[in-house]
Motif scaffolding. Structure first.
Motif, PDB file in Angstrom:
ATOM      1  N   ALA B  73     -46.761  26.889 -49.786  1.00  0.00           N
ATOM      2  CA  ALA B  73     -47.251  27.492 -48.412  1.00  0.00           C
ATOM      3  C   ALA B  73     -48.015  26.256 -47.817  1.00  0.00           C
ATOM      4  CB  ALA B  73     -48.300  28.555 -48.633  1.00  0.00           C
ATOM      5  N   PRO B  75     -48.492  23.012 -45.561  1.00  0.00           N
ATOM      6  CA  PRO B  75     -47.995  22.327 -44.646  1.00  0.00           C
ATOM      7  C   PRO B  75     -47.659  20.759 -44.959  1.00  0.00           C
ATOM      8  CG  PRO B  75     -50.170  22.705 -43.898  1.00  0.00           C
ATOM      9  CD  PRO B  75     -50.113  23.375 -45.452  1.00  0.00           C
ATOM     10  N   THR B  81     -50.977  13.544 -43.591  1.00  0.00           N
ATOM     11  CA  THR B  81     -52.171  13.100 -42.782  1.00  0.00           C
ATOM     12  C   THR B  81     -53.127  13.021 -43.578  1.00  0.00           C
ATOM     13  OG1 THR B  81     -52.072  15.297 -41.664  1.00  0.00           O
ATOM     14  CG2 THR B  81     -51.158  13.652 -40.522  1.00  0.00           C
ATOM     15  N   LEU B  82     -53.444  14.173 -44.314  1.00  0.00           N
ATOM     16  CA  LEU B  82     -54.807  14.254 -45.432  1.00  0.00           C
ATOM     17  C   LEU B  82     -54.700  13.013 -46.222  1.00  0.00           C
ATOM     18  CD1 LEU B  82     -57.098  16.012 -45.652  1.00  0.00           C
ATOM     19  CD2 LEU B  82     -55.845  17.085 -47.534  1.00  0.00           C
ATOM     20  N   LEU B  85     -55.401   9.619 -44.596  1.00  0.00           N
ATOM     21  CA  LEU B  85     -56.934   9.241 -43.906  1.00  0.00           C
ATOM     22  C   LEU B  85     -57.769   9.168 -45.318  1.00  0.00           C
ATOM     23  CD1 LEU B  85     -58.282  11.714 -41.492  1.00  0.00           C
ATOM     24  CD2 LEU B  85     -57.435   9.304 -41.331  1.00  0.00           C
ATOM     25  N   TYR B 168     -44.960   8.777 -39.421  1.00  0.00           N
ATOM     26  CA  TYR B 168     -45.914   9.218 -38.554  1.00  0.00           C
ATOM     27  C   TYR B 168     -47.471   8.255 -38.722  1.00  0.00           C
ATOM     28  CZ  TYR B 168     -48.745  11.937 -35.290  1.00  0.00           C
ATOM     29  OH  TYR B 168     -49.493  12.245 -34.015  1.00  0.00           O
TER      30      TYR B 168
ATOM     31  N   GLY C 164     -50.729  22.417 -36.411  1.00  0.00           N
ATOM     32  CA  GLY C 164     -50.479  21.367 -36.729  1.00  0.00           C
ATOM     33  C   GLY C 164     -51.065  20.152 -35.802  1.00  0.00           C
ATOM     34  N   PHE C 167     -53.739  18.197 -37.438  1.00  0.00           N
ATOM     35  CA  PHE C 167     -53.430  17.090 -38.312  1.00  0.00           C
ATOM     36  C   PHE C 167     -53.287  15.962 -37.287  1.00  0.00           C
ATOM     37  CE2 PHE C 167     -50.697  20.627 -40.647  1.00  0.00           C
ATOM     38  CZ  PHE C 167     -51.836  21.061 -41.151  1.00  0.00           C
ATOM     39  N   VAL C 168     -52.543  16.076 -36.155  1.00  0.00           N
ATOM     40  CA  VAL C 168     -52.239  15.039 -35.291  1.00  0.00           C
ATOM     41  C   VAL C 168     -53.615  14.596 -34.592  1.00  0.00           C
ATOM     42  CG1 VAL C 168     -51.182  14.651 -33.229  1.00  0.00           C
ATOM     43  CG2 VAL C 168     -49.951  16.044 -34.663  1.00  0.00           C
ATOM     44  N   GLY C 170     -56.552  14.908 -35.997  1.00  0.00           N
ATOM     45  CA  GLY C 170     -57.432  14.558 -36.977  1.00  0.00           C
ATOM     46  C   GLY C 170     -57.020  13.115 -37.554  1.00  0.00           C
ATOM     47  N   VAL C 171     -55.903  12.957 -37.727  1.00  0.00           N
ATOM     48  CA  VAL C 171     -55.307  11.601 -37.926  1.00  0.00           C
ATOM     49  C   VAL C 171     -55.733  10.448 -36.946  1.00  0.00           C
ATOM     50  CG1 VAL C 171     -53.028  11.248 -37.351  1.00  0.00           C
ATOM     51  CG2 VAL C 171     -53.818  10.546 -39.587  1.00  0.00           C
ATOM     52  N   ARG C 172     -55.607  10.882 -35.516  1.00  0.00           N
ATOM     53  CA  ARG C 172     -55.952   9.962 -34.470  1.00  0.00           C
ATOM     54  C   ARG C 172     -57.455   9.658 -34.578  1.00  0.00           C
ATOM     55  NH1 ARG C 172     -53.500  12.961 -29.822  1.00  0.00           N
ATOM     56  NH2 ARG C 172     -51.427  12.352 -30.800  1.00  0.00           N
ATOM     57  N   GLY C 174     -59.258  10.233 -37.172  1.00  0.00           N
ATOM     58  CA  GLY C 174     -60.012   9.931 -38.372  1.00  0.00           C
ATOM     59  C   GLY C 174     -60.937  11.144 -38.868  1.00  0.00           C
ATOM     60  N   VAL C 176     -61.382  13.897 -41.417  1.00  0.00           N
ATOM     61  CA  VAL C 176     -60.983  14.416 -42.540  1.00  0.00           C
ATOM     62  C   VAL C 176     -60.912  16.062 -42.622  1.00  0.00           C
ATOM     63  CG1 VAL C 176     -61.036  14.474 -45.017  1.00  0.00           C
ATOM     64  CG2 VAL C 176     -60.948  12.453 -43.914  1.00  0.00           C
ATOM     65  N   ILE C 179     -58.249  17.929 -40.453  1.00  0.00           N
ATOM     66  CA  ILE C 179     -57.154  17.883 -41.284  1.00  0.00           C
ATOM     67  C   ILE C 179     -56.865  19.082 -42.315  1.00  0.00           C
ATOM     68  CG2 ILE C 179     -55.184  16.730 -42.594  1.00  0.00           C
ATOM     69  CD1 ILE C 179     -55.941  14.370 -41.073  1.00  0.00           C
ATOM     70  N   ALA C 180     -58.130  18.975 -43.009  1.00  0.00           N
ATOM     71  CA  ALA C 180     -58.375  19.767 -44.240  1.00  0.00           C
ATOM     72  C   ALA C 180     -58.330  21.196 -43.642  1.00  0.00           C
ATOM     73  CB  ALA C 180     -59.536  19.534 -44.936  1.00  0.00           C
ATOM     74  N   VAL C 183     -54.854  22.381 -43.045  1.00  0.00           N
ATOM     75  CA  VAL C 183     -54.099  22.712 -44.068  1.00  0.00           C
ATOM     76  C   VAL C 183     -54.463  24.038 -44.860  1.00  0.00           C
ATOM     77  CG1 VAL C 183     -53.881  22.277 -46.595  1.00  0.00           C
ATOM     78  CG2 VAL C 183     -54.020  20.235 -44.905  1.00  0.00           C
ATOM     79  N   THR C 186     -53.524  26.762 -42.282  1.00  0.00           N
ATOM     80  CA  THR C 186     -52.064  27.041 -42.332  1.00  0.00           C
ATOM     81  C   THR C 186     -51.634  27.853 -43.584  1.00  0.00           C
ATOM     82  OG1 THR C 186     -51.679  25.094 -41.353  1.00  0.00           O
ATOM     83  CG2 THR C 186     -49.733  25.976 -42.114  1.00  0.00           C
ATOM     84  N   ALA C 187     -52.063  27.363 -44.852  1.00  0.00           N
ATOM     85  CA  ALA C 187     -51.949  27.895 -46.275  1.00  0.00           C
ATOM     86  C   ALA C 187     -52.297  29.471 -46.259  1.00  0.00           C
ATOM     87  CB  ALA C 187     -52.421  26.960 -47.393  1.00  0.00           C
TER      88      ALA C 187
END
Lengths: 301, 223, 216
Positions: B73, B75, B81-82, B85, B168, C164, C167-168, C170-172, C174, C176, C179-180, C183, C186-187
């Motif tokens: 499940a 992603p 990405t996680l 970072l 990416y 999503g 993520f995009v 979050g990474v741009r 910085g 964390v 992104i967490a 994740v 989504t899960a």
């Protein structure tokens, strides 16, 4: 010699498969354990090669407690033939037969040589050596199973309903072969079945089990037929066979055995009085169990 | 740009410049294959022994199935990405993502391979006097080999896709072309990169499919 | 954690967009797979073809498909419709072989006796075949649901709004936690949908309940 001394098997859930069972099986003797499902017959047999360990009591082979033996070594010294053969589907016939000798360290060439001899012994066409089990008929698979059980030349052969999955005609043939083999090889055989006719045919002695592994009666087929200890045994032995009165009628020049209700029980094989030595079925397999019943029936009581 | 973007992609692929140098197609393909092999290998070292143990003993099965389910499940892009970072630039971050995502397939492949063996066959092998190790290596693994390879196949597909996304966050591999194209609004280049990834994925998948067929034990399939 | 609390409305918005892209493919894949599987089962060669194609389809990573589809069907690269079409294709690739297996697992004797009792073909399909294939179908839908919900996030790199985007973004930037949060969200969405499907299965197929729970 195999001895059961007050063995008991209780599973963690509290189910008691065997309550308290004792029996001595002499060397070179064929004993059939017969009973319905739940009688613990397979459990008892599997105690001999430690596929099952008893909760209480002990099992010994030639006065040595099996509990003290390494199960793997023990199993390699005992032949085991099971229902639906239990062959390894990804190994050829020859490789299946050589499994145990190879595990015991016999050289491959020697093991294969002996396997070919065994194929002949159990009546398998040598051309089948490189076939896979799935390419064999049910009867052929069982023959391979018997050959595999004999491959390491064990003194003891355990047979767990070995002919249960084949059709009646083939079963009859395999039973006959086993009788022949046993006359030649004289192994100690423990034979589990739910079929009383099969038990009487294979066993020198037969143990009839009630649920929980309680012995209803032990004895030779003749003893059991002649004197069933109670109604359970009498009904198990079948249709009060022991009390059945049979007479002979002539039909189309053959002697047909008919019971008191007028139902045909079989055809009399050869009127030359050979009936007493159990050879009835050899002469006329089509006569079926009825003729066998008669064979035992005619014994003096 | 208004002409057919697929023809543009073919032009892009046909340019000899693309086929040499450190950012050429051969190097990117090799990088992609390297990531995939490393990811699957490391994941296999962890998941296969665990899966074989679970399949043979039946212990912790609920735990393994549950863990594999939860891992499925997760992603892919999120993990990539996680880790990027948290761990920073380099091979470690994407590798962590590859391994995490490859484990469920391999675990499921390994335990279902062992479990697929007929219990009666295993019982018979034990009754003949095989040790537990012999039962595993001579009966259960050979009989389940194609399921095990199936697990490797699933994991490989997963890592090929993940390795593409890793571009990416700065990794190499064929995903680079897609993200460069995205950045410069160069749709033909994105298509070219996509086609390359698809070809790589299909070639690997077909190769493993073939291996799966070859490892199916003789005797259990119709000759 | 504070990022999450400050941006609950953003997460909620992305979750909504996520579901809009995830639910149609799950539903479409299920509904379309039924006739396709029946069709595939009617001819041996068709079934082989469908199984092989599905396997290969599933090997294709999602992003390249998201990139190629607009050129093929004329949608925009950033259009959610593009994602929906691609994910429906993946869903079908998983679901058609599963449904085909499911229908084949229904015993011919049972179908024969249903016909003998006077079920017309359509009624037999709805009242006998479909429910009996139900457990296998449910298994397939569960896999499709979890994988679809996870795959929607990949659209984020193309700028299609969904979880999503966390993520995009979050990474741009910085972050964390962002992104967490993505994740976990989504899960959680995937596992929640899976749990709902299991409950739905128990409701619709009460005869199957004991068996699933009884497995060791």
């Amino acid at each position: 010699m195999i001895g059961f001394e007050n063995v008991r098997k209780e599973y963690p859930g509290g189910t008691v498969a065997v309550e308290d069972f004792s029996l001595e099986i002499a060397s070179h003797e064929a004993v059939a354990l017969v009973g319905t499902s739940g009688s613990g017959k397979t459990t008892l047999m599997r105690m001999i090669n430690r596929m099952v360990d008893p909760t209480a009591g002990r099992v010994h082979i030639d006065d040595e407690d099996v509990a003290a033996m390494d199960p793997v070594v023990l199993r390699r010294s005992i032949g085991y033939v099971m229902q639906a053969s239990g062959l390894l589907p990804h190994r050829t016939v020859l490789d299946n037969i050589t499994t145990v000798p190879v595990l015991r360290g016999t050289a491959k060439g020697e093991a294969r040589e002996r396997a070919r001899t065994l194929m002949d012994t159990v009546g398998l066409d040598p051309d089948l050596a490189d076939r896979y089990p799935a390419q064999l008929s049910g009867g052929q698979q069982q023959r391979v199973g018997v050959a595999r059980g004999l491959a390491a030349d064990p003194n003891i052969l355990l047979m767990d309903e070995p002919f249960g999955a084949v059709d009646p005609i083939v079963r009859d043939e395999l039973q006959g072969e086993l009788q022949r083999l046993q006359r030649e090889l004289r192994k100690t055989i423990v034979f589990v079945t739910h079929d009383i006719d099969e038990a009487f045919r294979i066993g020198d002695r037969v143990a009839i089990l009630r649920p929980g592994g309680r012995i209803a009666q032990v004895g030779t087929p003749q003893e059991i037929l002649a004197d069933p200890t109670d109604d359970f045994v009498a009904s198990f032995v079948g249709a009060d066979r022991g009390a059945r009165t049979l007479h002979v009628e002539h039909v189309d020049g053959r002697d047909v055995v008919v019971d008191a209700d007028g139902r045909a029980a079989g055809v009399l094989a050869g009127a030359d009085g050979r009936l007493g030595d159990g050879g009835a079925a050899d002469g006329d397999a089509a006569a079926g169990p009825g003729a066998e019943a008669l064979a035992t029936e005619e014994r003096p009581r | 740009m208004n002409e057919n973007p697929f023809l543009g992609a073919l032009d892009w692929l046909a340019d000899p410049m693309r086929w040499s140098g450190p950012s050429g197609i051969p190097v990117r393909t090799a990088e992609h294959l390297g990531y995939t092999a490393l990811g699957v290998l490391v994941a296999a070292l962890i998941a296969v022994p665990v899966g074989l143990y679970v399949g043979h003993t039946g212990r912790f099965k609920g735990l393994a199935v549950g863990a594999a389910g939860v891992a499925r499940a997760l992603p892919t892009l999120g993990l990539v990405t996680l880790f990027a970072l948290l761990v920073g630039i380099g091979l470690t971050a994407p590798l962590l993502a590859f391994v995490t995502l490859a484990i469920p397939s391999l675990l499921a492949g390994a335990y279902s391979a062992v479990e697929s063996a007929d219990p009666a066959t295993v019982d018979a092998a034990r009754a003949q006097g095989m040790t537990e190790w012999q039962i595993l290596t001579r009966v259960e693994i050979p009989l389940g080999m194609s399921l095990l390879v199936g697990g490797v196949r699933g994991a490989t597909v997963q890592v090929v896709a993940t390795a593409m996304l890793a571009a990416y966050v700065g990794s190499g591999g064929l995903g680079r072309y897609i993200f460069q194209g995205l950045g410069s609004q160069d749709y033909p280049q994105m298509i070219a990169g996509s086609l390359l990834v698809i070809v790589l994925a299909l070639v690997l998948d077909l190769a493993l499919l073939l291996l799966q067929r070859l490892t199916a034990p003789r005797g259990t399939v119709a000759p | 954690m504070s990022w999450v609390l400050d941006n609950l409305d953003v997460i909620a918005g992305y979750t909504g967009a996520h579901l809009v892209q995830a639910l149609p493919p799950i539903l479409l894949a299920f509904v379309l797979s039924l006739p396709l599987a029946k069709l595939a089962n009617s001819r041996g060669w068709l079934r082989t073809g469908v199984t092989t194609t599905s396997g290969l389809m599933y090997a294709i990573p999602s992003l390249p498909l998201f990139v190629l589809l607009p050129g093929l069907i004329g949608t925009g690269v950033r259009s959610p419709l593009n994602i929906v079409v691609a994910l429906t294709l993946y869903g079908l690739a998983l679901m058609v072989p599963t449904a085909s297996d499911g229908f084949r697992s229904v015993s011919r004797d049972v179908l024969g006796s249903a016909t003998a009792q006077g079920y017309a073909p359509a009624a037999r399909f709805l009242a006998v075949e479909l429910p009996l294939a139900g457990p296998v179908l449910l298994g397939g839908v569960r896999v499709v649901a979890v994988s679809t919900i996870s795959l929607v996030t990949v659209g984020g790199v193309l700028g299609v709004p969904s979880l999503g985007m966390l993520f995009v973004d979050g990474v741009r930037r910085g972050i964390v936690a962002e992104i967490a949060a993505g994740v976990v969200a989504t899960a959680a969405l995937a596992l929640l949908t899976d749990a709902l499907l299991v409950m739905l299965g128990r409701l619709l197929m009460p005869w199957h309940r004991g068996r699933e729970a009884g497995r060791p």
